[in-house]
Write a protein that holds these residues in place. Structure first.
Motif, PDB file in Angstrom:
ATOM      1  N   ARG A 250       7.934  -1.905  -6.259  1.00  0.00           N
ATOM      2  CA  ARG A 250       7.133  -0.782  -5.788  1.00  0.00           C
ATOM      3  C   ARG A 250       5.664  -1.171  -5.574  1.00  0.00           C
ATOM      4  O   ARG A 250       5.020  -0.687  -4.644  1.00  0.00           O
ATOM      5  CB  ARG A 250       7.244   0.367  -6.791  1.00  0.00           C
ATOM      6  N   ALA A 251       5.124  -2.058  -6.427  1.00  0.00           N
ATOM      7  CA  ALA A 251       3.722  -2.453  -6.291  1.00  0.00           C
ATOM      8  C   ALA A 251       3.499  -3.202  -4.979  1.00  0.00           C
ATOM      9  O   ALA A 251       2.548  -2.920  -4.241  1.00  0.00           O
ATOM     10  CB  ALA A 251       3.302  -3.314  -7.487  1.00  0.00           C
ATOM     11  N   ARG A 252       4.371  -4.170  -4.679  1.00  0.00           N
ATOM     12  CA  ARG A 252       4.227  -4.915  -3.432  1.00  0.00           C
ATOM     13  C   ARG A 252       4.528  -4.023  -2.227  1.00  0.00           C
ATOM     14  O   ARG A 252       3.955  -4.223  -1.147  1.00  0.00           O
ATOM     15  CB  ARG A 252       5.137  -6.146  -3.456  1.00  0.00           C
ATOM     16  N   LEU A 253       5.395  -3.056  -2.412  1.00  0.00           N
ATOM     17  CA  LEU A 253       5.660  -2.119  -1.326  1.00  0.00           C
ATOM     18  C   LEU A 253       4.405  -1.312  -1.006  1.00  0.00           C
ATOM     19  O   LEU A 253       4.073  -1.108   0.172  1.00  0.00           O
ATOM     20  CB  LEU A 253       6.811  -1.178  -1.705  1.00  0.00           C
ATOM     21  N   ALA A 254       3.711  -0.843  -2.025  1.00  0.00           N
ATOM     22  CA  ALA A 254       2.485  -0.074  -1.798  1.00  0.00           C
ATOM     23  C   ALA A 254       1.452  -0.902  -1.036  1.00  0.00           C
ATOM     24  O   ALA A 254       0.776  -0.397  -0.132  1.00  0.00           O
ATOM     25  CB  ALA A 254       1.914   0.403  -3.134  1.00  0.00           C
ATOM     26  N   GLU A 255       1.322  -2.188  -1.387  1.00  0.00           N
ATOM     27  CA  GLU A 255       0.406  -3.065  -0.658  1.00  0.00           C
ATOM     28  C   GLU A 255       0.813  -3.173   0.804  1.00  0.00           C
ATOM     29  O   GLU A 255      -0.031  -3.118   1.711  1.00  0.00           O
ATOM     30  CB  GLU A 255       0.419  -4.464  -1.286  1.00  0.00           C
ATOM     31  N   ALA A 256       2.128  -3.340   1.028  1.00  0.00           N
ATOM     32  CA  ALA A 256       2.622  -3.513   2.392  1.00  0.00           C
ATOM     33  C   ALA A 256       2.403  -2.261   3.229  1.00  0.00           C
ATOM     34  O   ALA A 256       2.032  -2.339   4.408  1.00  0.00           O
ATOM     35  CB  ALA A 256       4.111  -3.872   2.364  1.00  0.00           C
ATOM     36  N   VAL A 257       2.630  -1.090   2.636  1.00  0.00           N
ATOM     37  CA  VAL A 257       2.441   0.158   3.363  1.00  0.00           C
ATOM     38  C   VAL A 257       0.978   0.324   3.762  1.00  0.00           C
ATOM     39  O   VAL A 257       0.661   0.709   4.897  1.00  0.00           O
ATOM     40  CB  VAL A 257       2.931   1.355   2.515  1.00  0.00           C
ATOM     41  N   THR A 258       0.073   0.011   2.848  1.00  0.00           N
ATOM     42  CA  THR A 258      -1.365   0.107   3.165  1.00  0.00           C
ATOM     43  C   THR A 258      -1.728  -0.833   4.307  1.00  0.00           C
ATOM     44  O   THR A 258      -2.428  -0.442   5.261  1.00  0.00           O
ATOM     45  CB  THR A 258      -2.200  -0.215   1.921  1.00  0.00           C
ATOM     46  N   GLY A 259      -1.266  -2.076   4.247  1.00  0.00           N
ATOM     47  CA  GLY A 259      -1.565  -3.025   5.303  1.00  0.00           C
ATOM     48  C   GLY A 259      -0.978  -2.623   6.644  1.00  0.00           C
ATOM     49  O   GLY A 259      -1.630  -2.764   7.692  1.00  0.00           O
ATOM     50  N   PHE A 260       0.247  -2.089   6.624  1.00  0.00           N
ATOM     51  CA  PHE A 260       0.907  -1.659   7.858  1.00  0.00           C
ATOM     52  C   PHE A 260       0.155  -0.485   8.475  1.00  0.00           C
ATOM     53  O   PHE A 260      -0.078  -0.448   9.700  1.00  0.00           O
ATOM     54  CB  PHE A 260       2.354  -1.281   7.545  1.00  0.00           C
ATOM     55  N   ARG A 261      -0.244   0.471   7.667  1.00  0.00           N
ATOM     56  CA  ARG A 261      -0.964   1.635   8.182  1.00  0.00           C
ATOM     57  C   ARG A 261      -2.305   1.210   8.783  1.00  0.00           C
ATOM     58  O   ARG A 261      -2.710   1.708   9.851  1.00  0.00           O
ATOM     59  CB  ARG A 261      -1.195   2.654   7.061  1.00  0.00           C
ATOM     60  N   ASN A 262      -2.988   0.313   8.092  1.00  0.00           N
ATOM     61  CA  ASN A 262      -4.281  -0.140   8.607  1.00  0.00           C
ATOM     62  C   ASN A 262      -4.120  -0.851   9.945  1.00  0.00           C
ATOM     63  O   ASN A 262      -4.918  -0.644  10.874  1.00  0.00           O
ATOM     64  CB  ASN A 262      -4.948  -1.069   7.592  1.00  0.00           C
ATOM     65  N   HIS A 263      -3.082  -1.685  10.067  1.00  0.00           N
ATOM     66  CA  HIS A 263      -2.877  -2.406  11.326  1.00  0.00           C
ATOM     67  C   HIS A 263      -2.506  -1.436  12.444  1.00  0.00           C
ATOM     68  O   HIS A 263      -2.996  -1.568  13.577  1.00  0.00           O
ATOM     69  CB  HIS A 263      -1.783  -3.454  11.151  1.00  0.00           C
ATOM     70  N   ALA A 264      -1.647  -0.453  12.145  1.00  0.00           N
ATOM     71  CA  ALA A 264      -1.277   0.532  13.156  1.00  0.00           C
ATOM     72  C   ALA A 264      -2.502   1.314  13.630  1.00  0.00           C
ATOM     73  O   ALA A 264      -2.629   1.638  14.824  1.00  0.00           O
ATOM     74  CB  ALA A 264      -0.224   1.486  12.592  1.00  0.00           C
ATOM     75  N   SER A 265      -3.423   1.601  12.722  1.00  0.00           N
ATOM     76  CA  SER A 265      -4.637   2.329  13.090  1.00  0.00           C
ATOM     77  C   SER A 265      -5.571   1.474  13.950  1.00  0.00           C
ATOM     78  O   SER A 265      -6.179   1.967  14.914  1.00  0.00           O
ATOM     79  CB  SER A 265      -5.371   2.794  11.828  1.00  0.00           C
ATOM     80  N   ARG A 266      -5.673   0.190  13.606  1.00  0.00           N
ATOM     81  CA  ARG A 266      -6.518  -0.693  14.409  1.00  0.00           C
ATOM     82  C   ARG A 266      -5.981  -0.832  15.838  1.00  0.00           C
ATOM     83  O   ARG A 266      -6.749  -0.882  16.806  1.00  0.00           O
ATOM     84  CB  ARG A 266      -6.612  -2.069  13.749  1.00  0.00           C
TER      85      ARG A 266
END
Length: 402
Positions: A250-266
């Protein structure tokens, strides 16, 4: 208790009772196979699984956790632990029971009926939880959040597979929807007046491999384009992508979700679009197999003449049972119904559930589940060790009752 019979005698009785009940259980397996109901629509499936329990004296109620097709069936005799057998019964669109949930539901039903029949002198509560929508929103995850597992001491279920396996693991999982909003225009006559909402979505798909390489090992990203535009000569003003992110915990998943959202926004900013990102369901936790319960289950399989493969798995998906395992000592073993060459979520897998291999797998699962349930009721030290390991795991989001 002076009236309590020796566990070996009770386990022999469990084997025989499971054999006697096998024809009626397989009849229900076949009915579920022939009448598959999708996630959240399992009205008749849940009723047919609950009805034999009601007739056996279990108290049955529906709508558990505000899920209309979820149910709980309980039967208590005196003081003692609460043991839950978990049933699944939703099917896949166009495939039916390609994940074998018809076998899962009937294994839980059979184990509860057999244990109730054979060992009435054991104090405690046998409970069956009907957990719908495993393939979509994750009924167990919803039920965990609703507190359904708060008073349960141990939770057991089984899953059909290509092998017999006791130690199960799974990936933490989060589903997201990404919506890009642009501006429509004639794609040939006036392309300069439009903002193409498909461009950032295609770029997001193209970036998946790079995102996985840049993240810690184990991240997986899969997705589909749900909406990509209406006609070739109209610049898409709205596009939708649905994604599933998987990670070892779950911890690594949370990191991945944050990174994915940031990239989608960029990407949205770079293409002049707006973006809306929504988590479409509750996250699935990774599965924490309880070792004391696993050891007991493995010993019971060995007594049935079943050998297991507990080598590390390379191929795995995600389970809403993972969420349960973070709040209560849990077990999610697999039993073979197909060769390893056959993939789940296929019509071939669904067909296997009503074959002799499916029937044999159901029988040994009912027997092993009921025998392990007997161990939990008859051996307080087993439950003590299961609770202790669960507390020491340090990875759960909560604790079972002590």
């Amino acid at each position: 208790m002076s009236r309590q019979r020796h566990p070996d005698i009770l386990k022999n009785a469990i084997r025989e009772a499971a054999r006697r009940r096998l024809p009626e259980l397989m009849e229900l397996v076949r009915w579920l196979y022939e009448n598959p109901e999708l996630s959240g629509e399992e009205k008749e499936s849940s009723r047919r699984l609950a009805e034999p329990l009601r007739l056996a004296g279990f108290e049955v109620s529906f709508g558990v956790g505000d899920l209309p097709t979820a149910f709980v069936a309980r039967r208590r005799r005196g003081k003692g632990p609460v043991l839950a057998f978990l049933a699944e019964y939703d099917a896949l669109p166009g495939i039916g029971h390609g994940c074998g949930h018809n076998l899962i539901g009937c294994a839980a039903l059979g184990a509860a009926l057999v244990l109730h029949e054979v060992a009435p002198e054991l104090g405690g509560e046998i409970r069956v939880l009907g957990t719908p929508a495993e393939e979509t929103l994750g009924g167990k995850a919803v039920m965990v959040e609703a507190g359904v597992f708060a008073d349960i001491d141990a939770a057991l279920m089984v899953h059909p597979s290509g092998e017999d396996r006791v130690l199960s693991d799974s990936l933490a999982c989060q589903s997201l929807e990404v919506v890009y909003l642009g501006r429509a225009a004639h794609a040939v006559a006036h392309p300069e007046k439009g903002i193409n909402a498909l461009d950032p979505l295609l770029a997001l798909f193209s970036a998946r491999d790079a995102l996985m390489r840049q993240s810690r090992p184990g991240l997986r990203i899969v997705g589909i384009i749900s909406e990509g535009g209406v006609r070739p000569n109209v610049i898409p003003e709205r596009t939708v992508g649905n994604f599933s992110l998987r990670a070892p915990d779950r911890a690594r998943l949370a990191e991945a979700v944050t990174g994915f959202r940031n990239h989608a926004s960029r990407l949205a900013e770079g293409h002049g679009c707006k973006v809306e990102i929504t988590l479409t369901d509750l996250a699935y936790d990774e599965m924490l197999t309880n070792r004391p319960l696993a050891d007991a289950y493995r010993a019971n399989l060995a007594a049935l003449g079943v050998r297991v493969n507990d080598a590390p798995r390379e191929n795995m998906g995600s389970l809403d049972m993972g969420n349960v395992s973070h709040v209560v000592p849990s077990l999610h073993p697999f039993f073979a119904v197909v060769p390893l060459s056959v993939a789940s979520h296929t019509r071939e897998f669904a067909q296997a559930t009503i074959t002799e291999a499916g029937e044999a797998g159901l029988l040994r699962s009912v027997q092993a589940l009921a025998m392990t349930g007997l161990d939990i009721f008859a051996n307080p030290d087993l439950l003590r060790r299961a609770r202790e390991e669960h507390r020491k795991s340090g990875r759960g989001r909560g604790e079972s009752k002590s």
